[in-house]
Scaffold this motif. Structure first.
Motif, short mmCIF file in Angstrom:
data_model
loop_
_atom_site.label_atom_id
_atom_site.label_comp_id
_atom_site.label_asym_id
_atom_site.label_seq_id
_atom_site.Cartn_x
_atom_site.Cartn_y
_atom_site.Cartn_z
N PRO A 58 11.55 5.22 -9.13
CA PRO A 58 11.04 4.75 -10.42
C PRO A 58 9.74 5.42 -10.84
O PRO A 58 8.88 5.71 -10.00
CB PRO A 58 10.84 3.25 -10.19
CG PRO A 58 10.64 3.11 -8.72
CD PRO A 58 11.50 4.17 -8.11
N ASP A 59 9.61 5.64 -12.14
CA ASP A 59 8.40 6.21 -12.71
C ASP A 59 8.23 5.69 -14.13
O ASP A 59 9.22 5.35 -14.79
CB ASP A 59 8.47 7.74 -12.71
CG ASP A 59 7.12 8.41 -12.91
OD1 ASP A 59 6.08 7.72 -12.83
OD2 ASP A 59 7.10 9.63 -13.14
N SER A 116 10.14 -5.83 -7.51
CA SER A 116 11.28 -5.20 -8.19
C SER A 116 11.20 -3.68 -8.11
O SER A 116 12.21 -3.01 -7.88
CB SER A 116 11.35 -5.65 -9.65
OG SER A 116 11.68 -7.01 -9.73
N LEU A 117 10.01 -3.14 -8.28
CA LEU A 117 9.85 -1.67 -8.14
C LEU A 117 10.19 -1.23 -6.73
O LEU A 117 10.79 -0.16 -6.54
CB LEU A 117 8.43 -1.24 -8.50
CG LEU A 117 8.14 -1.10 -9.97
CD1 LEU A 117 6.66 -0.82 -10.19
CD2 LEU A 117 8.98 0.01 -10.59
N ASN A 118 9.84 -2.04 -5.75
CA ASN A 118 10.20 -1.71 -4.37
C ASN A 118 11.71 -1.69 -4.20
O ASN A 118 12.26 -0.81 -3.54
CB ASN A 118 9.57 -2.70 -3.40
CG ASN A 118 9.76 -2.30 -1.97
OD1 ASN A 118 9.31 -1.23 -1.55
ND2 ASN A 118 10.44 -3.13 -1.21
N ASP A 131 0.84 -1.22 0.00
CA ASP A 131 0.00 0.00 0.00
C ASP A 131 0.86 1.26 0.00
O ASP A 131 0.57 2.23 -0.71
CB ASP A 131 -0.94 0.00 1.20
CG ASP A 131 -2.00 -1.09 1.12
OD1 ASP A 131 -2.20 -1.68 0.02
OD2 ASP A 131 -2.63 -1.38 2.16
N GLU A 132 1.93 1.25 0.82
CA GLU A 132 2.84 2.40 0.86
C GLU A 132 3.48 2.63 -0.51
O GLU A 132 3.57 3.77 -0.97
CB GLU A 132 3.95 2.17 1.89
CG GLU A 132 3.51 2.19 3.32
CD GLU A 132 4.59 1.68 4.28
OE1 GLU A 132 4.34 1.75 5.50
OE2 GLU A 132 5.67 1.22 3.84
N LEU A 133 3.92 1.55 -1.13
CA LEU A 133 4.57 1.67 -2.43
C LEU A 133 3.60 2.19 -3.49
O LEU A 133 3.96 3.06 -4.28
CB LEU A 133 5.18 0.33 -2.86
CG LEU A 133 5.97 0.36 -4.17
CD1 LEU A 133 7.14 1.35 -4.10
CD2 LEU A 133 6.48 -1.04 -4.50
N LEU A 178 4.26 5.49 -5.69
CA LEU A 178 4.28 5.42 -7.17
C LEU A 178 3.18 6.28 -7.79
O LEU A 178 3.41 6.97 -8.78
CB LEU A 178 4.15 3.97 -7.63
CG LEU A 178 5.30 3.04 -7.26
CD1 LEU A 178 4.96 1.59 -7.62
CD2 LEU A 178 6.60 3.47 -7.91
N GLU A 179 1.99 6.25 -7.19
CA GLU A 179 0.89 7.07 -7.72
C GLU A 179 1.21 8.56 -7.58
O GLU A 179 0.99 9.34 -8.51
CB GLU A 179 -0.41 6.74 -7.01
CG GLU A 179 -1.59 7.56 -7.53
CD GLU A 179 -2.90 7.23 -6.83
OE1 GLU A 179 -3.95 7.68 -7.35
OE2 GLU A 179 -2.90 6.54 -5.78
#
Length: 187
Positions: A62-63, A51-53, A13-15, A19-20
């Motif tokens: 990352p974006d 992986s994004l984490n 949820d934090e990630l 990201l949003e």
């Protein structure tokens, strides 16, 4: 699924929130792409979210930068202003690391990227990233090196100076405090 590559629901949820927020703050990087479409792809692939984490916790920020028109895949790039802090002071690949007799860095870019489930940016991708901002004004980033250069012992890296993207070379075994790598992840 590898249980070691699973995020807790709280971290997930934090990630998503991180990201949003980054996605909405930098709409110029991904015109015509909706957050809901990106999020649904990530929800369907927990390994990619892991992986994004890894990109996030090593300082990559990352974006979404590009979409592959043929496959419909989105590409996340590291968009931190400077090369990610958690990925600096490393040589290019395992062969280069193994060739060092002393003062070895902790790891290498290619191995670290593989462990994170991402790929090093190519020179072309690095130049694409630079169309979306000014990155690596004080640092530099290893990029995927063509085999013919690597076979001769070299590796290439890029940075931005004087409002221009430069590509340089070094022995693959070299490492510097201000050099790391930027990664990419297709989702």
């Amino acid at each position: 699924m590898d249980k070691t590559k699973k995020l807790t629901s709280q971290r997930r949820d934090e990630l998503f929130e991180i990201l949003e927020g980054r996605f909405k703050k930098n709409m110029n990087r991904h015109k015509g792409i909706s957050w809901e479409d990106v999020k649904s792809k990530l929800e369907a692939d927990p390994i990619k979210l892991w992986s994004l984490n890894e990109m996030e916790i090593t300082g990559g920020e990352p974006d979404v930068v590009v979409i592959d028109e043929n496959t419909g895949e989105y590409a996340y790039f590291d968009c931190s202003a400077e090369t990610p802090k958690g990925r600096r002071s490393i040589c290019y690949d395992r062969e280069a690391l193994d060739s060092r007799k002393e003062n070895k860095p902790a790891t290498d870019a290619v191995t670290m990227a593989g462990e994170m489930g991402i790929e090093l940016l190519t020179e072309v991708q690095y130049r694409e990233l630079q169309k979306h901002g000014k990155f690596d004004l004080k640092t530099s980033s290893w990029v995927r090196t063509p085999d013919d250069i690597r076979k001769l012992g070299g590796a290439i890296f890029c940075d931005r100076r004087y409002d221009t993207v430069f590509v340089y070379h070094n022995g693959a075994e070299s490492y510097y405090a201000a050099r790391g790598f930027r990664g990419m992840l297709h989702i």
